[in-house]
Design a protein around this motif. Structure first.
Motif, PDB file in Angstrom:
ATOM      1  N   GLU A   1       0.864  -1.119  -0.055  1.00  0.00           N
ATOM      2  CA  GLU A   1      -0.043   0.113  -0.063  1.00  0.00           C
ATOM      3  C   GLU A   1       0.928   1.413   0.087  1.00  0.00           C
ATOM      4  O   GLU A   1       0.411   2.141  -0.660  1.00  0.00           O
ATOM      5  N   VAL A   2       2.005   1.349   0.917  1.00  0.00           N
ATOM      6  CA  VAL A   2       2.824   2.526   0.930  1.00  0.00           C
ATOM      7  C   VAL A   2       3.390   2.569  -0.473  1.00  0.00           C
ATOM      8  O   VAL A   2       3.692   3.806  -0.845  1.00  0.00           O
ATOM      9  N   LEU A   3       4.097   1.544  -1.415  1.00  0.00           N
ATOM     10  CA  LEU A   3       4.733   1.741  -2.513  1.00  0.00           C
ATOM     11  C   LEU A   3       3.568   2.260  -3.433  1.00  0.00           C
ATOM     12  O   LEU A   3       3.895   3.186  -4.356  1.00  0.00           O
ATOM     13  N   GLN A   4       2.340   1.860  -3.366  1.00  0.00           N
ATOM     14  CA  GLN A   4       1.214   2.282  -4.258  1.00  0.00           C
ATOM     15  C   GLN A   4       1.094   3.705  -4.239  1.00  0.00           C
ATOM     16  O   GLN A   4       0.818   4.575  -4.920  1.00  0.00           O
ATOM     17  N   LYS A   5       0.818   4.101  -2.915  1.00  0.00           N
ATOM     18  CA  LYS A   5       0.865   5.530  -2.514  1.00  0.00           C
ATOM     19  C   LYS A   5       1.690   6.358  -3.228  1.00  0.00           C
ATOM     20  O   LYS A   5       1.571   7.402  -3.655  1.00  0.00           O
ATOM     21  N   ALA A   6       2.964   5.974  -2.976  1.00  0.00           N
ATOM     22  CA  ALA A   6       4.339   6.843  -3.344  1.00  0.00           C
ATOM     23  C   ALA A   6       4.112   6.855  -4.874  1.00  0.00           C
ATOM     24  O   ALA A   6       4.498   7.674  -5.621  1.00  0.00           O
ATOM     25  N   GLN A   7       3.808   5.440  -5.597  1.00  0.00           N
ATOM     26  CA  GLN A   7       3.673   5.428  -6.983  1.00  0.00           C
ATOM     27  C   GLN A   7       2.917   6.629  -7.312  1.00  0.00           C
ATOM     28  O   GLN A   7       2.845   7.352  -8.541  1.00  0.00           O
ATOM     29  N   ALA A   8       1.657   6.665  -6.934  1.00  0.00           N
ATOM     30  CA  ALA A   8       0.555   7.392  -7.224  1.00  0.00           C
ATOM     31  C   ALA A   8       0.954   9.017  -7.121  1.00  0.00           C
ATOM     32  O   ALA A   8       0.349   9.798  -8.141  1.00  0.00           O
ATOM     33  N   GLU A   9       1.636   9.061  -6.385  1.00  0.00           N
ATOM     34  CA  GLU A   9       2.120  10.617  -6.275  1.00  0.00           C
ATOM     35  C   GLU A   9       3.536  10.991  -6.551  1.00  0.00           C
ATOM     36  O   GLU A   9       4.005  11.821  -6.548  1.00  0.00           O
ATOM     37  N   LEU A  10       4.027  10.054  -7.258  1.00  0.00           N
ATOM     38  CA  LEU A  10       5.547  10.128  -7.485  1.00  0.00           C
ATOM     39  C   LEU A  10       5.685  11.472  -8.492  1.00  0.00           C
ATOM     40  O   LEU A  10       6.618  12.373  -8.160  1.00  0.00           O
ATOM     41  N   LEU A  11       5.001  11.624  -9.494  1.00  0.00           N
ATOM     42  CA  LEU A  11       5.372  12.689 -10.503  1.00  0.00           C
ATOM     43  C   LEU A  11       4.745  14.052 -10.226  1.00  0.00           C
ATOM     44  O   LEU A  11       5.316  14.859 -10.294  1.00  0.00           O
ATOM     45  N   ASP A  12       3.570  14.008  -9.612  1.00  0.00           N
ATOM     46  CA  ASP A  12       2.895  15.030  -8.918  1.00  0.00           C
ATOM     47  C   ASP A  12       2.329  14.919  -7.561  1.00  0.00           C
ATOM     48  O   ASP A  12       1.303  14.465  -7.358  1.00  0.00           O
ATOM     49  N   TRP A  13       3.118  15.543  -6.770  1.00  0.00           N
ATOM     50  CA  TRP A  13       2.957  15.369  -5.201  1.00  0.00           C
ATOM     51  C   TRP A  13       1.602  16.402  -4.801  1.00  0.00           C
ATOM     52  O   TRP A  13       2.023  17.547  -5.159  1.00  0.00           O
TER      53      TRP A  13
ATOM     54  N   TYR B   1       7.861  20.510   2.315  1.00  0.00           N
ATOM     55  CA  TYR B   1       8.950  19.447   2.703  1.00  0.00           C
ATOM     56  C   TYR B   1       8.991  19.284   4.243  1.00  0.00           C
ATOM     57  O   TYR B   1       8.642  18.249   4.826  1.00  0.00           O
ATOM     58  N   ILE B   2       8.776  20.540   4.838  1.00  0.00           N
ATOM     59  CA  ILE B   2       8.850  20.686   6.205  1.00  0.00           C
ATOM     60  C   ILE B   2       7.705  19.943   6.903  1.00  0.00           C
ATOM     61  O   ILE B   2       7.604  19.496   7.754  1.00  0.00           O
ATOM     62  N   GLU B   3       6.632  20.126   6.169  1.00  0.00           N
ATOM     63  CA  GLU B   3       5.365  19.590   6.523  1.00  0.00           C
ATOM     64  C   GLU B   3       5.418  17.915   6.609  1.00  0.00           C
ATOM     65  O   GLU B   3       5.044  17.420   7.572  1.00  0.00           O
ATOM     66  N   ILE B   4       6.059  17.634   5.425  1.00  0.00           N
ATOM     67  CA  ILE B   4       6.366  16.001   5.498  1.00  0.00           C
ATOM     68  C   ILE B   4       7.026  15.482   6.406  1.00  0.00           C
ATOM     69  O   ILE B   4       6.752  14.616   7.321  1.00  0.00           O
ATOM     70  N   ALA B   5       8.199  16.216   6.638  1.00  0.00           N
ATOM     71  CA  ALA B   5       9.387  15.872   8.000  1.00  0.00           C
ATOM     72  C   ALA B   5       8.677  16.029   9.155  1.00  0.00           C
ATOM     73  O   ALA B   5       8.705  14.958  10.140  1.00  0.00           O
ATOM     74  N   THR B   6       7.820  17.133   9.489  1.00  0.00           N
ATOM     75  CA  THR B   6       7.363  17.236  10.706  1.00  0.00           C
ATOM     76  C   THR B   6       6.235  16.037  11.103  1.00  0.00           C
ATOM     77  O   THR B   6       6.408  15.507  12.128  1.00  0.00           O
ATOM     78  N   LYS B   7       5.512  15.898  10.088  1.00  0.00           N
ATOM     79  CA  LYS B   7       4.461  14.905  10.126  1.00  0.00           C
ATOM     80  C   LYS B   7       5.012  13.491  10.446  1.00  0.00           C
ATOM     81  O   LYS B   7       4.571  12.617  11.421  1.00  0.00           O
ATOM     82  N   ALA B   8       6.141  13.183   9.840  1.00  0.00           N
ATOM     83  CA  ALA B   8       6.688  11.849  10.037  1.00  0.00           C
ATOM     84  C   ALA B   8       7.276  11.638  11.423  1.00  0.00           C
ATOM     85  O   ALA B   8       6.983  10.653  12.028  1.00  0.00           O
TER      86      ALA B   8
ATOM     87  N   TYR C   1      10.503  10.862   3.504  1.00  0.00           N
ATOM     88  CA  TYR C   1       9.120  10.816   3.051  1.00  0.00           C
ATOM     89  C   TYR C   1       8.356   9.366   2.890  1.00  0.00           C
ATOM     90  O   TYR C   1       7.232   9.307   3.377  1.00  0.00           O
ATOM     91  N   LEU C   2       9.172   8.382   2.470  1.00  0.00           N
ATOM     92  CA  LEU C   2       8.511   6.946   2.342  1.00  0.00           C
ATOM     93  C   LEU C   2       8.515   6.261   3.771  1.00  0.00           C
ATOM     94  O   LEU C   2       7.595   5.656   3.940  1.00  0.00           O
ATOM     95  N   SER C   3       9.255   6.911   4.754  1.00  0.00           N
ATOM     96  CA  SER C   3       9.285   6.287   5.950  1.00  0.00           C
ATOM     97  C   SER C   3       7.837   6.788   6.683  1.00  0.00           C
ATOM     98  O   SER C   3       7.183   6.389   7.370  1.00  0.00           O
ATOM     99  N   GLY C   4       7.874   8.058   6.473  1.00  0.00           N
ATOM    100  CA  GLY C   4       6.665   8.918   6.930  1.00  0.00           C
ATOM    101  C   GLY C   4       5.271   7.833   6.330  1.00  0.00           C
ATOM    102  O   GLY C   4       4.498   7.904   7.158  1.00  0.00           O
ATOM    103  N   LEU C   5       5.224   7.577   5.107  1.00  0.00           N
ATOM    104  CA  LEU C   5       4.108   6.785   4.577  1.00  0.00           C
ATOM    105  C   LEU C   5       4.187   5.466   5.565  1.00  0.00           C
ATOM    106  O   LEU C   5       2.879   5.045   5.693  1.00  0.00           O
ATOM    107  N   VAL C   6       5.272   4.872   5.843  1.00  0.00           N
ATOM    108  CA  VAL C   6       5.108   3.595   6.465  1.00  0.00           C
ATOM    109  C   VAL C   6       4.659   4.054   7.836  1.00  0.00           C
ATOM    110  O   VAL C   6       3.759   3.022   8.472  1.00  0.00           O
ATOM    111  N   PHE C   7       4.857   5.093   8.461  1.00  0.00           N
ATOM    112  CA  PHE C   7       4.407   5.573   9.829  1.00  0.00           C
ATOM    113  C   PHE C   7       2.654   5.473   9.780  1.00  0.00           C
ATOM    114  O   PHE C   7       1.974   5.185  10.609  1.00  0.00           O
TER     115      PHE C   7
END
Ligand code: PLP
Length: 360
Positions: free
Chosen positions: A17-29, A46-53, A245-251
């Motif tokens: 599921e994590v890889l699919q999410k990353a794939q879906a937003e890979l080109l256009d986050w 990016y800071i939003e991604i980092a802080t959320k993770a 970012y990917l680790s954040g998706l795993v969390f």
């Protein structure tokens, strides 16, 4: 899609599921017209991604504000050096050796003795199949810290109870972080390379009690200095943005799937499946003291090592990948981290029983 059961010890399998999410937003986050890996680590996005993770990790592990959480590079192996630089402080550090990784950490720390930075004391030496009992440990009074590896990835030796020592405990949790609930406040410092139980390689987590960040030696390179890194939110230089970012998706995936408590139940059940097959057979063997058998890495040997090649070939054909054991131990090893499903482990257990029937 053809994603097979992957028992690799690391870099390990990730949740689909994590890889699919990353794939879906890979080109256009998030409709920004660019990929996450193409934006500045200093941008608000990016800071939003980092802080959320970081916040999600704090929630998952119950990490209080007394601790800094750092997202670094260099792998767990660079921490073998960073730890004495930051924490030894002219004193003596105690090291418990129970397998390849704690041994490597000890050897690396030992190099610092030659700098006159302090002393490194070997508490006890295990043989990779068991853990020396605490009554045999030679602990230092007033040690700067006590280092150990709760899960020896190569030998499959796990220490389930946090050691009872007076010094701040430093733990290499590379292969067991987030596999079971722990009490973070029992530890002075926890570190882990991400590529086993979190995300892709290139990211290293350090969770350090804030008061311990004040002890760094004058020689400590600034990039390794925990206080420096904490003060700059792990962005002293460019961090591993995509791995973070990917680790954040795993969390997020873990939080949505019962958190650490939830995954721990599945992890126990997965390990039980394999150890049962091993113990109910005279064909398979695992030599680790049952009290210290890892729930993340299950090494096992076949009665006849001539059959290793056949086992690996047939398991691969059955869609069960990367079961070859580490060359230090030989035989097989099934790494069954969080992202390996119960069904995949069940398939391996069934394969093992069938293989025994036809080859024993
Ligand atoms: C894999 C592993 C390491 C080494 O990690 P790197 O990120 O490659 O440096 C250290 N300790 C343990 C317990 C490991 O499993």
């Amino acid at each position: 899609m053809n994603r097979l059961a992957n028992f690799c010890a690391g870099p390990a399998t990730m949740p689909t599921e994590v890889l699919q999410k990353a794939q879906a937003e890979l080109l256009d986050w998030r409709g920004k017209g660019t990929s996450v890996m193409e934006i500045s680590h200093r941008s608000a996005d990016y800071i939003e991604i980092a802080t959320k993770a970081e916040q999600d990790l704090r929630t998952l592990m119950g990490i209080s504000d007394d601790y800094a959480v750092l997202f670094l590079q260099g792998g767990a192996s660079l921490q073998f050096s960073a730890i004495p630089f930051n924490l030894l402080n002219g004193g003596t550090a105690d090291y418990l050796n129970t397998g390849t990784w704690s041994q490597k950490a000890y050897k690396e720390a030992k190099r610092y003795e030659t700098l006159g930075l302090g002393s490194i004391n070997l508490v006890a030496q295990g043989g990779g199949k068991d853990v020396p009992t605490p009554d045999t440990w030679e602990l230092t009074d007033g040690a700067s810290y006590f280092h150990y590896c709760p899960n020896e990835t190569i030998h499959g030796v796990q220490i389930f109870d946090t050691p009872k020592v007076n010094a701040p405990i430093v733990a290499d949790m590379s292969s067991c972080i987030l596999s079971e609930p722990i009490n973070v406040s029992d530890f002075g410092l926890i570190y882990a390379g991400a590529q086993k139980n979190i995300g892709p390689a290139g990211l290293t987590l350090v969770i350090v009690r804030k008061d311990l960040m004040e002890r760094a030696s004058a020689w400590c390179p600034s990039i390794l200095n925990y206080k420096n890194q904490a003060d700059s939110d792990s962005m002293l230089n460019t961090p591993s943005t995509f791995a973070w970012y990917l680790s954040g998706l795993v969390f997020e995936w873990l939080l949505a799937n019962g958190g650490v408590e939830g995954i721990a139940k599945t992890n126990r059940a997965k390990a039980e499946l394999l150890y049962q097959v091993i113990d109910n057979s005279s064909f398979y063997d695992n030599a680790v003291n049952p009290r210290h058998r890892s729930i993340m890495n299950v090494p096992f040997t076949l009665a006849d090592s001539e059959l290793d090649k056949v086992f690996l070939e047939k398991s691969k054909n059955a869609g069960l990948l990367n079961l070859k054991g580490h060359r230090v131990v030989g035989g097989m090893r099934a790494s069954i981290y969080n992202a390996v499903t119960y069904e995949q482990v069940q398939a391996l257990a069934d394969f093992m029983k069938e293989f025994e029937k036809t080859h024993a």
